[in-house]
Design a protein around this motif. Sequence first.
Motif, mmCIF file in Angstrom:
data_model
loop_
_atom_site.group_PDB
_atom_site.id
_atom_site.type_symbol
_atom_site.label_atom_id
_atom_site.label_comp_id
_atom_site.label_asym_id
_atom_site.label_seq_id
_atom_site.Cartn_x
_atom_site.Cartn_y
_atom_site.Cartn_z
ATOM 1 N N UNK A 1 62.384 24.623 2.482
ATOM 2 C CA UNK A 1 63.737 25.123 1.602
ATOM 3 C C UNK A 1 63.451 26.271 1.039
ATOM 4 N N UNK A 2 64.575 27.074 0.710
ATOM 5 C CA UNK A 2 64.696 28.390 0.094
ATOM 6 C C UNK A 2 65.605 28.197 -1.041
ATOM 7 N N UNK B 1 57.372 23.299 -3.052
ATOM 8 C CA UNK B 1 58.512 22.602 -2.445
ATOM 9 C C UNK B 1 59.408 23.729 -1.763
ATOM 10 N N UNK B 2 59.382 24.753 -2.553
ATOM 11 C CA UNK B 2 60.219 26.099 -1.890
ATOM 12 C C UNK B 2 59.164 27.106 -1.094
ATOM 13 N N UNK B 3 59.830 27.836 -0.022
ATOM 14 C CA UNK B 3 59.295 28.904 0.555
ATOM 15 C C UNK B 3 58.827 29.769 -0.520
ATOM 16 N N UNK B 4 57.613 30.416 -0.481
ATOM 17 C CA UNK B 4 56.785 31.408 -1.310
ATOM 18 C C UNK B 4 57.075 32.877 -0.455
ATOM 19 N N UNK B 5 57.097 32.687 0.717
ATOM 20 C CA UNK B 5 57.272 33.714 1.635
ATOM 21 C C UNK B 5 58.378 33.864 2.596
ATOM 22 N N UNK B 6 59.079 34.935 2.530
ATOM 23 C CA UNK B 6 60.237 35.012 3.312
ATOM 24 C C UNK B 6 60.425 36.361 3.713
ATOM 25 N N UNK B 7 60.056 36.641 5.120
ATOM 26 C CA UNK B 7 60.289 38.028 5.484
ATOM 27 C C UNK B 7 61.320 38.009 6.639
ATOM 28 N N UNK B 8 62.418 38.656 6.644
ATOM 29 C CA UNK B 8 63.302 38.981 7.331
ATOM 30 C C UNK B 8 63.510 40.054 8.445
ATOM 31 N N UNK B 9 63.815 40.190 9.562
ATOM 32 C CA UNK B 9 63.945 41.272 10.491
ATOM 33 C C UNK B 9 62.588 42.049 10.835
ATOM 34 N N UNK B 10 62.828 42.874 11.879
ATOM 35 C CA UNK B 10 61.571 43.354 12.762
ATOM 36 C C UNK B 10 60.654 43.848 11.686
ATOM 37 N N UNK B 11 61.043 44.829 10.995
ATOM 38 C CA UNK B 11 60.132 45.465 9.876
ATOM 39 C C UNK B 11 59.360 44.778 9.017
#
Length: 150
Positions: A89-90, A113-123
């Motif tokens: 969940x986000x 319950x929710x994600x605490x780490x969310x990293x998007x994209x190659x960098x």
Amino acid sequence: MTQNGVGADDRGGDSAKSAASAEGGADGPDAASGGRPAEPERALACTRLLVEGTVTKVERDEGASGSRVTLAVTRSYEPAHGPAEARLLLGAGTRPAPRPGQHVLAGVGRDERYASLWAVGPARVSEARAWIMEALPASRTLSCPSAGAP
């Protein structure tokens, strides 16, 4: 990161801390974007799901203001040998918003319950992967403090 409650679907406990983590993380806004937390080993010791993969599906979470995201897992950090697919969940304020095809690194805390780490994209994924790989060995020897403990 701990392994209790880990499965292909994240339906862990809910708390105000969890919602706050999804929108900026307990360790500040950098935690939500994949930035290194102040205590990376402790953060990992208190995480129950940490995976890298590709977003395959995004659904509105019924009964909440966020999204349920399905990932095709390419690498599982916690558990070490995790599922091929993970759902998490986000919170509604998570940025960037999830989209199918994105390469992400995502983590859910032990009692969250929710994600605490969310990293998007190659960098961002590369930055998060670097601190995770550095801190992961030491995190396996730490215990996570109980909720409400100082």
